[in-house]
Motif scaffolding. Sequence first.
Motif, PDB file in Angstrom:
ATOM      1  N   SER A   7      50.293  55.949  19.011  1.00  0.00           N
ATOM      2  CA  SER A   7      48.840  55.850  19.077  1.00  0.00           C
ATOM      3  C   SER A   7      48.325  55.436  17.713  1.00  0.00           C
ATOM      4  O   SER A   7      49.086  55.378  16.745  1.00  0.00           O
ATOM      5  CB  SER A   7      48.220  57.186  19.512  1.00  0.00           C
ATOM      6  N   GLY A   8      47.038  55.160  17.654  1.00  0.00           N
ATOM      7  CA  GLY A   8      46.423  54.817  16.381  1.00  0.00           C
ATOM      8  C   GLY A   8      46.170  53.341  16.186  1.00  0.00           C
ATOM      9  O   GLY A   8      45.536  52.939  15.213  1.00  0.00           O
ATOM     10  N   GLY A   9      46.670  52.513  17.107  1.00  0.00           N
ATOM     11  CA  GLY A   9      46.441  51.092  16.980  1.00  0.00           C
ATOM     12  C   GLY A   9      44.980  50.740  17.180  1.00  0.00           C
ATOM     13  O   GLY A   9      44.215  51.501  17.769  1.00  0.00           O
ATOM     14  N   GLY A  10      44.596  49.580  16.682  1.00  0.00           N
ATOM     15  CA  GLY A  10      43.219  49.156  16.831  1.00  0.00           C
ATOM     16  C   GLY A  10      42.953  47.899  16.050  1.00  0.00           C
ATOM     17  O   GLY A  10      43.806  47.422  15.294  1.00  0.00           O
ATOM     18  N   LEU A  11      41.756  47.366  16.217  1.00  0.00           N
ATOM     19  CA  LEU A  11      41.369  46.116  15.578  1.00  0.00           C
ATOM     20  C   LEU A  11      41.266  46.301  14.071  1.00  0.00           C
ATOM     21  O   LEU A  11      40.654  47.256  13.594  1.00  0.00           O
ATOM     22  CB  LEU A  11      40.023  45.672  16.144  1.00  0.00           C
ATOM     23  N   VAL A  93      52.463  44.311  18.388  1.00  0.00           N
ATOM     24  CA  VAL A  93      52.599  45.620  19.022  1.00  0.00           C
ATOM     25  C   VAL A  93      53.597  46.402  18.178  1.00  0.00           C
ATOM     26  O   VAL A  93      54.685  45.904  17.877  1.00  0.00           O
ATOM     27  CB  VAL A  93      53.086  45.507  20.468  1.00  0.00           C
ATOM     28  N   TYR A  94      53.227  47.598  17.784  1.00  0.00           N
ATOM     29  CA  TYR A  94      54.080  48.425  16.933  1.00  0.00           C
ATOM     30  C   TYR A  94      54.765  49.482  17.795  1.00  0.00           C
ATOM     31  O   TYR A  94      54.117  50.188  18.562  1.00  0.00           O
ATOM     32  CB  TYR A  94      53.262  49.068  15.823  1.00  0.00           C
ATOM     33  N   TYR A  95      56.083  49.573  17.621  1.00  0.00           N
ATOM     34  CA  TYR A  95      56.897  50.475  18.419  1.00  0.00           C
ATOM     35  C   TYR A  95      57.567  51.529  17.540  1.00  0.00           C
ATOM     36  O   TYR A  95      58.063  51.228  16.449  1.00  0.00           O
ATOM     37  CB  TYR A  95      57.998  49.707  19.149  1.00  0.00           C
ATOM     38  N   GLN A 118      49.028  48.572  20.130  1.00  0.00           N
ATOM     39  CA  GLN A 118      48.633  47.245  19.686  1.00  0.00           C
ATOM     40  C   GLN A 118      47.800  47.289  18.418  1.00  0.00           C
ATOM     41  O   GLN A 118      46.919  48.141  18.256  1.00  0.00           O
ATOM     42  CB  GLN A 118      47.840  46.545  20.797  1.00  0.00           C
ATOM     43  N   VAL A 119      48.083  46.354  17.547  1.00  0.00           N
ATOM     44  CA  VAL A 119      47.299  46.188  16.325  1.00  0.00           C
ATOM     45  C   VAL A 119      46.836  44.736  16.292  1.00  0.00           C
ATOM     46  O   VAL A 119      47.520  43.871  15.734  1.00  0.00           O
ATOM     47  CB  VAL A 119      48.124  46.547  15.076  1.00  0.00           C
TER      48      VAL A 119
END
Length: 123
Positions: A7-11, A93-95, A118-119
Motif C-alpha cells: 500500500s502507499g502508492g499514489g500520484l 507498479v511496486y512489488y 501503483q506509483v
Amino acid sequence: QVLLVESGGGLVQAGGSLLLFCEASGRTIRTYYMGWFRQAPGTVRDFVASIIGLGFTTDYANFVKGRFTISRDNTKNTVYLQMNNLKPESTAVYYCAANIGRLITSTAGVDSWGQGTQVPFSA
C-alpha cells in the motif's frame, strides 16, 4: 507461505516523496529476507532494494541509491520503502517480495510476491 500486501502508492511529481508499505500476514517475517521490485508497462520486473531479517544489511539498485531507503519493523510485520526525489522513470507498479535463505537481488528465488501498488507520475 507468507501473504504480502502493498500500500502507499499514489500520484507523484518530480522531486516528490512517497512511503510504501508491505504488510505481511500468515507468518512472522522476522526470518525472511525482504525486497522491493518495480515493473513499468512493457518492461521486466526490476530489483529495487532488499533487506535482511534483522535489518542490518541492505542492498539497492544503482538507480535508486541515495534516494530510496528500505527498512522493516518486525514487530509490525511490515517492510517500508521510502522514496525521495522521485523521477518520471520511477513510474511503475511496486512489488514486495520475500524469501528464506538469501538476500534478494533478483526475481529468481523469490518465494512470495505481493499484488503490487501503483506509483503513477504526474506530468
